[in-house]
Design a protein around this motif. Structure first.
Motif, PDB file in Angstrom:
ATOM      1  N   UNK A  52       0.821  -1.208   0.000  1.00  0.00           N
ATOM      2  CA  UNK A  52       0.000   0.000   0.000  1.00  0.00           C
ATOM      3  C   UNK A  52       0.855   1.259   0.000  1.00  0.00           C
ATOM      4  N   UNK A  53       1.945   1.217   0.703  1.00  0.00           N
ATOM      5  CA  UNK A  53       2.834   2.388   0.734  1.00  0.00           C
ATOM      6  C   UNK A  53       3.479   2.624  -0.629  1.00  0.00           C
ATOM      7  N   UNK A  54       3.875   1.551  -1.303  1.00  0.00           N
ATOM      8  CA  UNK A  54       4.466   1.698  -2.636  1.00  0.00           C
ATOM      9  C   UNK A  54       3.436   2.246  -3.630  1.00  0.00           C
ATOM     10  N   UNK A  55       2.186   1.772  -3.541  1.00  0.00           N
ATOM     11  CA  UNK A  55       1.129   2.281  -4.426  1.00  0.00           C
ATOM     12  C   UNK A  55       0.866   3.756  -4.144  1.00  0.00           C
ATOM     13  N   UNK A  56       0.874   4.136  -2.868  1.00  0.00           N
ATOM     14  CA  UNK A  56       0.645   5.545  -2.513  1.00  0.00           C
ATOM     15  C   UNK A  56       1.709   6.454  -3.135  1.00  0.00           C
ATOM     16  N   UNK A  57       2.947   6.017  -3.110  1.00  0.00           N
ATOM     17  CA  UNK A  57       4.029   6.833  -3.670  1.00  0.00           C
ATOM     18  C   UNK A  57       3.898   6.955  -5.186  1.00  0.00           C
ATOM     19  N   UNK A  58       3.564   5.853  -5.851  1.00  0.00           N
ATOM     20  CA  UNK A  58       3.400   5.921  -7.305  1.00  0.00           C
ATOM     21  C   UNK A  58       2.217   6.809  -7.684  1.00  0.00           C
ATOM     22  N   UNK A  59       1.149   6.760  -6.901  1.00  0.00           N
ATOM     23  CA  UNK A  59       0.019   7.650  -7.144  1.00  0.00           C
ATOM     24  C   UNK A  59       0.436   9.112  -6.991  1.00  0.00           C
ATOM     25  N   UNK A  60       1.286   9.380  -6.026  1.00  0.00           N
ATOM     26  CA  UNK A  60       1.766  10.749  -5.808  1.00  0.00           C
ATOM     27  C   UNK A  60       2.566  11.246  -7.006  1.00  0.00           C
ATOM     28  N   UNK A  61       3.438  10.385  -7.555  1.00  0.00           N
ATOM     29  CA  UNK A  61       4.254  10.799  -8.709  1.00  0.00           C
ATOM     30  C   UNK A  61       3.385  11.012  -9.952  1.00  0.00           C
ATOM     31  N   UNK A  62       2.397  10.127 -10.148  1.00  0.00           N
ATOM     32  CA  UNK A  62       1.522  10.294 -11.312  1.00  0.00           C
ATOM     33  C   UNK A  62       0.708  11.583 -11.186  1.00  0.00           C
ATOM     34  N   UNK A  63       0.202  11.872  -9.992  1.00  0.00           N
ATOM     35  CA  UNK A  63      -0.568  13.101  -9.798  1.00  0.00           C
ATOM     36  C   UNK A  63       0.283  14.328 -10.099  1.00  0.00           C
ATOM     37  N   UNK A  64       1.535  14.313  -9.640  1.00  0.00           N
ATOM     38  CA  UNK A  64       2.421  15.443  -9.908  1.00  0.00           C
ATOM     39  C   UNK A  64       2.693  15.585 -11.405  1.00  0.00           C
ATOM     40  N   UNK A  65       2.878  14.461 -12.099  1.00  0.00           N
ATOM     41  CA  UNK A  65       3.122  14.513 -13.549  1.00  0.00           C
ATOM     42  C   UNK A  65       1.900  15.027 -14.311  1.00  0.00           C
TER      43      UNK A  65
END
Length: 508
Positions: free
Chosen positions: A232-245
């Motif tokens: 879940x933590x890894x998914x949260x981080x990837x979601x954060x990067x996609x949102x920023x992009x």
């Protein structure tokens, strides 16, 4: 013993062909070409093109013939073109008038052929081909009064088998983390392309943190086992990067970048990534694993997870098919990328049977999911026997005759499972390698067409061989050149002709 021949080296220039060579009428491709109604669908195919503008399109027979050859031989698009270039029988099958050493079209044209011949047209060709082929291979006894008889007054006749299956797509087994990683990389490439188009006006490129994001992805992806909390933590981080992009892409557009600077694939990927982000964010917040119209592949967003509950493959990723089986022929009635309850198709499939054969079937053979109360009542009103025991608690008192009939029905229903096995083992239904939604649907429909074409070819060959043996035996019997024992043995030999026909098909 082996004797070495003394001769000069063989070269293509010295290799001699038989003078005046013609195609053999017994070749399988020559026979199959006569079974397909090419001319009946030529006009429908031509409606897609403009009469005056554009380069001349390839003929309908060439387009459909190439797709059939690919499926029959189980080869790639490039290999299909090579086989056609080298084989005169295949060139005749696609409609060429004379043998040529040059390829009739490029391998990339196979994609256009699948787009031009859609699944609806393939199903029509399949039904018309089977109808015409059965008239050639079967001798039906019909009374003269049946022509004036109304369709609704005819008695129920024939058996219909119904079932559903899944045609898996050629994708990697999807995980949420992997899908997000692919989406993140796609947004990074889009940012690079947009920034390149306005590089002179914009001094600084938006930061993407791609190296850090990749390291954090690999930290979990390379682990053999990871905890739920780590995932879940890894998914949260990837979601954060996609949102920023995605925010950076919007800023680039406001700065003057246009989506025209992206190619068609990147524009489609951008829309897919936005939807993937919404779905994954929703599942992460609600801590669930399901969402409506869930995307499991960035490059093939039309593919959906189909929960089948089968042993070894509880979930498959592809298209779900609703199929009917009549007299050794199989037909594709419905194809959907979303999961559905196949029991809702029973009434439409039975009505289609009536439209084709002029009467309702005497019995419908299907598995347990089709035996709903609505379907049983509907079949009972029309005098149709729906095989098997209905849903709910089984009755306590079942007669031996009912048990025997149920066992016979289940054995008869297994025939459609055999067709599924043939489609997935011999042909390409087990893994659909085409990438686009419409081309995948055409490829699936072509599989069922080729299965029926092989069945027609087998029955036609069996009929010809049986007629040859029987006519020769009767002629010798009239001349009293054989004994009664030989006469009976010759008819027994007809029983094994089916095995010889199958061997001939494999050897041809």
């Amino acid at each position: 013993m082996y004797r070495k021949k003394q001769h000069s080296p063989i070269t293509p220039e010295k290799f001699e062909l038989l003078p005046g060579t013609k195609l053999s009428l017994e070749n399988r491709w020559v026979i199959m070409a006569e079974l397909i109604p090419w001319d009946e669908f030529e006009e429908e195919y031509a409606k897609q093109f403009k009469i005056e503008k554009g380069a001349p399109a390839k003929p309908f027979r060439m387009a459909l013939g190439a797709l059939i050859i690919k499926e029959q031989l189980g080869i790639s698009d490039r290999e299909t073109v090579e086989q056609i270039r080298e084989n005169p029988y295949l060139q005749y099958f696609i409609g060429l008038e004379a043998y040529t050493f040059e390829a009739p079209f490029e391998a990339s044209m196979m994609v256009h052929f699948r787009q031009r011949i859609n699944v609806e047209m393939v199903n029509k060709i399949n039904e018309e081909m089977v109808k015409t082929g059965r008239e050639k291979t079967e001798q039906k006894e019909e009374k003269s009064s049946s022509d004036s008889e109304e369709i609704g007054e005819r008695e129920n006749k024939g058996k219909l088998i119904l079932d559903a299956t899944c045609a898996p797509g050629d994708i990697k087994y999807p995980t949420d983390l992997e899908i997000l990683n692919q989406g993140r990389k796609a947004t990074e490439q889009i940012i690079d392309s947009l920034y390149k188009s306005i590089k002179r006006r914009l001094k600084k490129k938006p930061r993407t943190y791609r190296n850090i994001a990749r390291i954090e992805y690999l930290r979990i992806a390379k682990k053999r086992r990871s905890t739920k909390k780590e995932g879940r933590e890894a998914i949260r981080k990837q979601l954060k990067y996609i949102k920023k992009n995605l925010v950076s892409i919007e800023k680039l557009i406001l700065e003057g970048a246009t989506l025209d600077s992206l190619n068609k694939r990147q524009r489609n990927l951008l829309e897919v990534v936005k939807k993937v982000y919404e779905q994954q964010q929703q599942m992460w917040e609600k801590e669930t694993q399901s969402v409506s119209q869930r995307i499991v592949s960035i490059n093939q967003p039309h593919i959906r997870p189909i929960v089948r509950g089968k042993a070894g493959k509880p979930t498959e990723f592809g298209a779900k098919l609703s199929v009917s089986y009549v007299d050794n022929y199989i037909f594709l009635d419905r194809i959907s990328w979303e999961n559905f309850n196949e029991s809702g198709d029973l009434q439409g499939q039975v009505e289609k049977f009536k439209q084709t054969y002029g009467c309702y079937p005497s019995s419908v053979h299907a598995d347990r999911i089709y035996r709903s109360k609505a379907n049983k009542d509907w079949c009972k009103q029309r005098g149709i026997r729906l095989s098997g025991i209905g849903l709910g608690r089984p009755p306590k008192n079942i007669s031996q005759e009912e048990k025997r009939q149920t066992k016979i029905d289940e054995g008869f229903r297994n025939r459609i499972e055999g067709k599924f096995g043939q489609a997935k083992r011999k042909f390409s239904l087990d893994l659909v390698k085409t990438k686009l939604k419409e081309t995948s649907e055409t490829a699936i429909a072509i599989t069922f067409l080729v299965i029926n074409l092989s069945q027609l070819l087998r029955q036609l060959l069996l009929l010809l061989l049986s007629f040859s043996v029987t006519s020769k035996t009767l002629e010798l019997n009239k001349q009293k050149m054989i004994t009664k024992t030989d006469f009976l043995n010759s008819f027994i030999a007809v029983k094994v002709i089916n095995l010889e026909a199958n061997y001939w098909l494999l050897a041809a």
